[in-house]
Design a protein around this motif. Structure first.
Motif, mmCIF file in Angstrom:
data_model
loop_
_atom_site.group_PDB
_atom_site.id
_atom_site.type_symbol
_atom_site.label_atom_id
_atom_site.label_comp_id
_atom_site.label_asym_id
_atom_site.label_seq_id
_atom_site.Cartn_x
_atom_site.Cartn_y
_atom_site.Cartn_z
ATOM 1 N N GLY A 89 92.879 -84.425 41.453
ATOM 2 C CA GLY A 89 92.920 -85.729 40.791
ATOM 3 C C GLY A 89 91.562 -86.320 40.496
ATOM 4 O O GLY A 89 91.447 -87.500 40.197
ATOM 5 N N ALA A 90 90.513 -85.497 40.557
ATOM 6 C CA ALA A 90 89.161 -86.023 40.372
ATOM 7 C C ALA A 90 88.733 -86.074 38.911
ATOM 8 O O ALA A 90 87.628 -86.497 38.600
ATOM 9 N N VAL A 91 89.612 -85.617 38.018
ATOM 10 C CA VAL A 91 89.249 -85.595 36.597
ATOM 11 C C VAL A 91 90.332 -86.247 35.741
ATOM 12 O O VAL A 91 91.508 -86.284 36.126
ATOM 13 N N TYR A 92 89.908 -86.778 34.587
ATOM 14 C CA TYR A 92 90.855 -87.173 33.548
ATOM 15 C C TYR A 92 91.020 -85.968 32.616
ATOM 16 O O TYR A 92 90.042 -85.289 32.306
ATOM 17 N N THR A 93 92.251 -85.727 32.174
ATOM 18 C CA THR A 93 92.541 -84.565 31.321
ATOM 19 C C THR A 93 93.270 -85.002 30.062
ATOM 20 O O THR A 93 94.109 -85.910 30.109
ATOM 21 N N THR A 94 92.955 -84.323 28.955
ATOM 22 C CA THR A 94 93.749 -84.543 27.745
ATOM 23 C C THR A 94 93.813 -83.239 26.959
ATOM 24 O O THR A 94 93.022 -82.325 27.203
ATOM 25 N N ARG A 95 94.783 -83.151 26.038
ATOM 26 C CA ARG A 95 94.958 -81.931 25.240
ATOM 27 C C ARG A 95 94.427 -82.153 23.836
ATOM 28 O O ARG A 95 94.640 -83.213 23.242
ATOM 29 N N VAL A 96 93.767 -81.148 23.301
ATOM 30 C CA VAL A 96 93.190 -81.258 21.958
ATOM 31 C C VAL A 96 93.550 -80.011 21.167
ATOM 32 O O VAL A 96 93.449 -78.896 21.674
ATOM 33 N N GLU A 97 93.965 -80.218 19.914
ATOM 34 C CA GLU A 97 94.229 -79.079 19.041
ATOM 35 C C GLU A 97 92.993 -78.830 18.193
ATOM 36 O O GLU A 97 92.506 -79.734 17.514
ATOM 37 N N SER A 98 92.480 -77.618 18.227
ATOM 38 C CA SER A 98 91.255 -77.307 17.497
ATOM 39 C C SER A 98 91.544 -77.071 16.025
ATOM 40 O O SER A 98 92.366 -76.228 15.673
ATOM 41 N N PHE A 99 90.836 -77.804 15.161
ATOM 42 C CA PHE A 99 91.018 -77.605 13.718
ATOM 43 C C PHE A 99 90.476 -76.253 13.291
ATOM 44 O O PHE A 99 91.104 -75.525 12.532
ATOM 45 N N THR A 100 89.291 -75.892 13.789
ATOM 46 C CA THR A 100 88.648 -74.663 13.306
ATOM 47 C C THR A 100 89.249 -73.396 13.919
ATOM 48 O O THR A 100 89.216 -72.345 13.309
ATOM 49 N N HIS A 101 89.807 -73.498 15.132
ATOM 50 C CA HIS A 101 90.348 -72.293 15.770
ATOM 51 C C HIS A 101 91.875 -72.242 15.801
ATOM 52 O O HIS A 101 92.460 -71.213 16.130
ATOM 53 N N GLY A 102 92.527 -73.355 15.494
ATOM 54 C CA GLY A 102 93.991 -73.378 15.459
ATOM 55 C C GLY A 102 94.631 -73.248 16.836
ATOM 56 O O GLY A 102 95.791 -72.859 16.947
ATOM 57 N N THR A 103 93.890 -73.548 17.906
ATOM 58 C CA THR A 103 94.432 -73.421 19.260
ATOM 59 C C THR A 103 94.495 -74.800 19.931
ATOM 60 O O THR A 103 93.864 -75.750 19.478
ATOM 61 N N VAL A 104 95.261 -74.861 21.030
ATOM 62 C CA VAL A 104 95.324 -76.104 21.808
ATOM 63 C C VAL A 104 94.642 -75.849 23.149
ATOM 64 O O VAL A 104 94.854 -74.800 23.760
ATOM 65 N N TYR A 105 93.821 -76.777 23.574
ATOM 66 C CA TYR A 105 93.131 -76.579 24.847
ATOM 67 C C TYR A 105 93.037 -77.905 25.596
ATOM 68 O O TYR A 105 93.167 -78.982 25.008
ATOM 69 N N ASP A 106 92.832 -77.805 26.917
ATOM 70 C CA ASP A 106 92.649 -79.001 27.741
ATOM 71 C C ASP A 106 91.169 -79.325 27.835
ATOM 72 O O ASP A 106 90.337 -78.425 27.927
ATOM 73 N N VAL A 107 90.836 -80.607 27.803
ATOM 74 C CA VAL A 107 89.465 -81.019 28.106
ATOM 75 C C VAL A 107 89.499 -82.024 29.255
ATOM 76 O O VAL A 107 90.471 -82.772 29.410
ATOM 77 N N ILE A 108 88.442 -82.002 30.030
ATOM 78 C CA ILE A 108 88.362 -82.882 31.210
ATOM 79 C C ILE A 108 87.024 -83.624 31.259
ATOM 80 O O ILE A 108 86.028 -83.148 30.720
ATOM 81 N N VAL A 109 87.060 -84.783 31.903
ATOM 82 C CA VAL A 109 85.807 -85.389 32.381
ATOM 83 C C VAL A 109 86.039 -85.825 33.826
ATOM 84 O O VAL A 109 87.157 -86.228 34.198
ATOM 85 N N ALA A 110 84.996 -85.746 34.627
ATOM 86 C CA ALA A 110 85.095 -86.170 36.016
ATOM 87 C C ALA A 110 85.204 -87.696 36.080
ATOM 88 O O ALA A 110 84.471 -88.402 35.388
ATOM 89 N N LYS A 111 86.119 -88.170 36.903
ATOM 90 C CA LYS A 111 86.325 -89.623 37.017
ATOM 91 C C LYS A 111 85.063 -90.355 37.446
ATOM 92 O O LYS A 111 84.829 -91.496 37.048
#
Ligand code: 5GP
Length: 190
Positions: A89-111
């Motif tokens: 639980g030490a990070v915030y997470t969100t999902r992003v769909e890549s325009f250039t690669h056509g994939t979906v990935y998670d990105v995080i930042v530390a709280k």
């Protein structure tokens, strides 16, 4: 004509699939002096907003964000692409769909690096469908920080991201705004 627009006309190449290649000065080799001039324009636009943190997304936004941070005198935080689950639980997470690669990935930042007291300016190289910027907005929201706005180098205005996010109240300052492009023509907004 504006500086970045001139550079795009000189050195940019439009690839099939609606991708503008700017590897000579932005996405691979980086023209740091150009970055400084772009950063000054964002600083001019957001100087009254008491920005305490610049948030960008790995990887191509980082160079621009670092030069912008020098103008604002604040740290840069970049959202990391990750496959690791958020176990403690030490990070915030969100999902992003890549325009250039056509994939979906998670990105995080530390709280610990994105605080409710932060006043956050988002910086990225391109705005197309808006998924990357939307993901960053979501991270700021999760942290309870204040979102000041977004500084974008190249906005592809024929894609829906800019209009949608402005419609949601996000202030976006784009330094080159492309109205239309194909392999043999490129036009900017007035
Ligand atoms: P969006 O999430 O707004 O659809 O796309 C933004 C992200 O996709 C940017 O962070 C950028 O890395 C990449 N991107 C989108 N369109 C282009 C393009 O035409 N050229 C390049 N080089 N990158 C793009």
């Amino acid at each position: 004509m504006r500086l970045l627009e001139q550079r795009i006309l000189r050195d940019g190449k439009v690839r099939p699939g609606g991708v503008l290649k700017v590897d000579g000065f932005l996405n691979h080799q980086m023209d740091v002096e150009l970055f400084r001039l772009l950063a000054q324009q964002w600083h001019e636009a957001f100087r009254a907003d008491n920005v305490t943190k610049i948030l960008t997304i790995e990887a191509s936004g980082i160079g621009l964000a670092c030069i912008a941070a020098q103008e604002f005198g604040c740290p840069v935080l970049f959202a990391k692409k990750t496959k690791t689950k958020n176990i403690d639980g030490a990070v915030y997470t969100t999902r992003v769909e890549s325009f250039t690669h056509g994939t979906v990935y998670d990105v995080i930042v530390a709280k610990e690096y994105l605080l409710p007291t932060d006043r956050v300016l988002l910086i990225d190289d391109f705005l197309a469908n808006g998924a990357a910027l939307e993901g960053l907005c979501d991270l700021v929201r999760q942290a309870g920080a204040t979102l000041v706005g977004a500084g974008i180098a190249v906005e592809k205005c024929f894609q829906p991201g800019g209009a949608r996010l402005r419609g949601q109240g996000l202030r976006i300052e784009s330094l080159a705004r492309i109205k239309s492009m194909s392999e043999d023509s490129l036009a900017f907004m007035d």
